[in-house]
Scaffold this motif. Structure first.
Motif, mmCIF file in Angstrom:
data_model
loop_
_atom_site.group_PDB
_atom_site.id
_atom_site.type_symbol
_atom_site.label_atom_id
_atom_site.label_comp_id
_atom_site.label_asym_id
_atom_site.label_seq_id
_atom_site.Cartn_x
_atom_site.Cartn_y
_atom_site.Cartn_z
ATOM 1 N N UNK A 1 17.962 -8.494 6.897
ATOM 2 C CA UNK A 1 16.379 -8.134 7.377
ATOM 3 C C UNK A 1 15.645 -8.692 6.049
ATOM 4 N N UNK A 2 14.731 -9.278 6.145
ATOM 5 C CA UNK A 2 13.340 -9.507 4.985
ATOM 6 C C UNK A 2 12.263 -8.921 5.841
ATOM 7 N N UNK A 3 11.533 -8.101 5.229
ATOM 8 C CA UNK A 3 10.320 -7.665 5.516
ATOM 9 C C UNK A 3 9.146 -7.974 4.661
ATOM 10 N N UNK A 4 7.945 -7.639 5.044
ATOM 11 C CA UNK A 4 6.779 -7.384 4.111
ATOM 12 C C UNK A 4 6.294 -5.811 4.195
ATOM 13 N N UNK A 5 6.398 -5.101 3.024
ATOM 14 C CA UNK A 5 6.202 -3.912 2.990
ATOM 15 C C UNK A 5 4.798 -3.696 2.906
ATOM 16 N N UNK A 6 4.068 -2.960 3.661
ATOM 17 C CA UNK A 6 2.454 -2.490 3.240
ATOM 18 C C UNK A 6 2.583 -1.132 2.955
ATOM 19 N N UNK A 7 2.431 -0.708 1.868
ATOM 20 C CA UNK A 7 2.382 0.615 1.165
ATOM 21 C C UNK A 7 0.973 1.266 1.050
ATOM 22 N N UNK A 8 0.631 2.382 1.603
ATOM 23 C CA UNK A 8 -0.636 3.146 1.369
ATOM 24 C C UNK A 8 -0.047 4.301 0.674
ATOM 25 N N UNK A 9 -0.753 4.707 -0.302
ATOM 26 C CA UNK A 9 -0.703 6.031 -0.893
ATOM 27 C C UNK A 9 -1.778 7.055 -0.666
ATOM 28 N N UNK A 10 -1.526 8.289 -0.260
ATOM 29 C CA UNK A 10 -2.664 8.959 0.121
ATOM 30 C C UNK A 10 -2.220 10.520 -0.083
ATOM 31 N N UNK A 11 -3.184 11.491 0.129
ATOM 32 C CA UNK A 11 -3.056 12.671 -0.230
ATOM 33 C C UNK A 11 -2.003 13.539 0.555
ATOM 34 N N UNK A 12 -1.654 13.080 1.765
ATOM 35 C CA UNK A 12 -0.697 13.836 2.528
ATOM 36 C C UNK A 12 -0.463 12.681 3.702
ATOM 37 N N UNK A 13 0.785 12.699 4.570
ATOM 38 C CA UNK A 13 1.199 12.020 5.551
ATOM 39 C C UNK A 13 0.425 12.185 6.850
ATOM 40 N N UNK A 14 -0.101 11.358 7.563
ATOM 41 C CA UNK A 14 -0.622 11.604 8.801
ATOM 42 C C UNK A 14 0.121 12.223 9.872
ATOM 43 N N UNK A 15 -0.507 13.106 10.813
ATOM 44 C CA UNK A 15 0.252 13.761 11.719
ATOM 45 C C UNK A 15 -0.083 12.829 12.966
ATOM 46 N N UNK A 16 0.545 13.236 14.267
ATOM 47 C CA UNK A 16 0.354 12.091 15.383
ATOM 48 C C UNK A 16 -0.967 12.104 15.683
ATOM 49 N N UNK A 17 -1.626 10.947 15.943
ATOM 50 C CA UNK A 17 -2.977 10.858 16.225
ATOM 51 C C UNK A 17 -4.034 10.841 15.194
ATOM 52 N N UNK A 18 -3.425 11.248 13.952
ATOM 53 C CA UNK A 18 -4.465 11.416 12.666
ATOM 54 C C UNK A 18 -4.629 10.003 12.081
ATOM 55 N N UNK A 19 -5.677 9.765 11.446
ATOM 56 C CA UNK A 19 -5.800 8.976 10.451
ATOM 57 C C UNK A 19 -6.006 9.564 8.771
ATOM 58 N N UNK A 20 -5.329 9.071 7.957
ATOM 59 C CA UNK A 20 -5.371 9.583 6.482
ATOM 60 C C UNK A 20 -5.915 8.345 5.764
ATOM 61 N N UNK A 21 -6.784 8.482 4.727
ATOM 62 C CA UNK A 21 -7.292 7.573 4.006
ATOM 63 C C UNK A 21 -6.950 7.847 2.584
ATOM 64 N N UNK A 22 -6.240 6.630 2.095
ATOM 65 C CA UNK A 22 -5.888 7.133 0.651
ATOM 66 C C UNK A 22 -6.381 5.674 -0.184
ATOM 67 N N UNK A 23 -6.697 5.999 -1.504
ATOM 68 C CA UNK A 23 -7.227 4.898 -2.393
ATOM 69 C C UNK A 23 -6.217 3.732 -2.344
ATOM 70 N N UNK A 24 -4.860 3.934 -2.373
ATOM 71 C CA UNK A 24 -3.874 2.791 -3.063
ATOM 72 C C UNK A 24 -3.525 2.046 -1.871
ATOM 73 N N UNK A 25 -3.633 0.732 -1.861
ATOM 74 C CA UNK A 25 -2.676 -0.014 -0.936
ATOM 75 C C UNK A 25 -2.048 -1.315 -1.721
ATOM 76 N N UNK A 26 -0.821 -1.488 -1.357
ATOM 77 C CA UNK A 26 -0.234 -2.653 -1.873
ATOM 78 C C UNK A 26 0.638 -3.346 -0.927
ATOM 79 N N UNK A 27 1.122 -4.518 -1.239
ATOM 80 C CA UNK A 27 1.988 -5.259 -0.352
ATOM 81 C C UNK A 27 3.103 -5.930 -0.960
ATOM 82 N N UNK A 28 4.236 -5.894 -0.652
ATOM 83 C CA UNK A 28 5.428 -6.550 -1.433
ATOM 84 C C UNK A 28 6.544 -6.555 -0.337
ATOM 85 N N UNK A 29 7.419 -7.576 -1.048
ATOM 86 C CA UNK A 29 8.659 -7.980 -0.148
ATOM 87 C C UNK A 29 9.679 -6.628 0.124
ATOM 88 N N UNK A 30 10.332 -6.668 1.213
ATOM 89 C CA UNK A 30 11.076 -5.594 1.397
ATOM 90 C C UNK A 30 12.284 -6.205 2.393
#
Ligand code: ADP
Length: 314
Positions: A14-43
């Motif tokens: 497989x080849x994917x594009x990975x979209x990575x968000x760094x946040x203070x914590x992982x979201x629970x079901x139905x929750x949105x978390x907002x983090x400062x970092x976002x980057x995209x790279x091949x995976x």
């Protein structure tokens, strides 16, 4: 490597594009978390392993599928920049390139959802033809990872065997369809949880819960294949029907990100085997390379060059 110029590897997966968000914590079901970092790279396991094999000095052809979209063009562009031949990649209309949505918290823990997209549309006939062309090219190893259409993964295993090309299968994930061909490849490379799964489902009447060496030995004898089990910081076991060889992981001062460790291992093992090295030496190189890779953020950033592997494995 003894014969690096002659090392030719076909990687199917497989080849994917990975979209990575760094946040203070992982979201629970139905929750949105907002983090400062976002980057995209091949995976994607196949594409990552292809990069590892190329950096280790092999000539690499990668076979898989992307959508006819910008993500696909960018994923293939990254592979081409590594010197990988992407002409065996299908571009499929009306489907997205595979993508992984990854959230990482400050401790390095992550949460991942993968949309397989075009990876789930790889056709058996397509991989059969790629393997036939790889045989004409003189490939010394076919590496198959299984995040693609099950029928295509099975077809790839059979085609490599028909052409007599040494074949390494990384059963990640362990697909139901694989159980019909588990004894066909030369080498299986599960991690410890994949080994447990393979053992339980191949030998349902065997005792539950033995150590990895025992599980791998039983599996190797039953299937008459070599099983190479990666155990994270505990290194690797090379197990064939006659015995077990333990290969340590490299020493890592600070483990930063283990994403892609197994992909690095598999790519470097395939490159080393294609270069004519024996399996234990190839495994030492793979383990050394994978341990170098976990000291860096991202699956591909820390993948070492042939020179760095030589230094670390000696
Ligand atoms: P996967 O990524 O498929 O789960 P593993 O976690 O078993 O694979 O890691 C593959 C290889 O990466 C290991 O055999 C080892 O060489 C290296 N590795 C992984 N984690 C560590 C670690 N914490 N310290 C040193 N090496 C590691």
């Amino acid at each position: 490597m003894t014969d690096a110029d002659a090392a030719k590897v076909l990687v199917i997966g497989a080849v994917n594009v990975d979209l990575v968000v760094t946040a203070d914590r992982l979201p629970g079901p139905g929750e949105t978390v907002v983090g400062p970092g976002v980057n995209s790279h091949g995976g994607g396991k196949g594409a990552n392993a292809a990069v590892a094999a190329a950096r280790a000095g092999a000539a690499v052809r990668y076979c898989g599928a992307v959508g006819d979209d910008e993500m696909g063009a960018s994923a293939l562009g990254e592979l081409a920049d590594e010197g990988i031949d992407v002409t065996e990649v299908a571009r499929i209309g009306n489907v997205s390139t595979g993508a992984a949505l990854i959230v990482v918290d400050p401790s390095g823990e992550n949460q991942i959802a993968v949309g397989s997209g075009a990876n789930g549309r790889v056709e058996p006939e397509h991989v059969r033809e790629a393997v036939t062309r790889a045989a004409d090219w003189g490939a010394g190893c076919v590496l198959i990872s299984t995040e693609i259409t099950p029928d295509a993964a099975v077809a790839a295993v059979r085609a490599a065997a028909e052409h007599g090309i040494p074949c390494v299968v990384n059963p990640a994930p362990v697909l139901d369809e694989l159980f019909g061909v588990l004894s066909v490849p030369d080498i299986l490379t599960p991690n410890s949880s994949e080994l447990r799964d393979l053992y339980a489902r191949t030998l349902p009447d065997a005792p539950r819960g033995p150590a990895e060496a025992e599980m791998a030995t039983a599996l190797a004898r039953h299937l008459d294949v070599t099983v190479v089990v990666t155990l994270g910081a505990d290194g690797v076991l090379v197990v064939d029907p006659t015995g077990v060889t333990s290969v340590p992981a490299g020493e890592v001062e600070s483990v930063v990100d283990t994403t892609g460790a197994g992909d690095t291992f598999n790519g470097v093992v395939a490159a080393s085997l294609a270069g004519g090295l024996d399996l234990v030496t190839a495994t030492r190189r793979g383990a050394a390379a994978a341990s170098l890779s976990v000291a860096h953020v991202g699956a591909r950033t820390g993948m070492p060059t042939a020179e760095a592997i030589e230094h670390a494995a000696s």
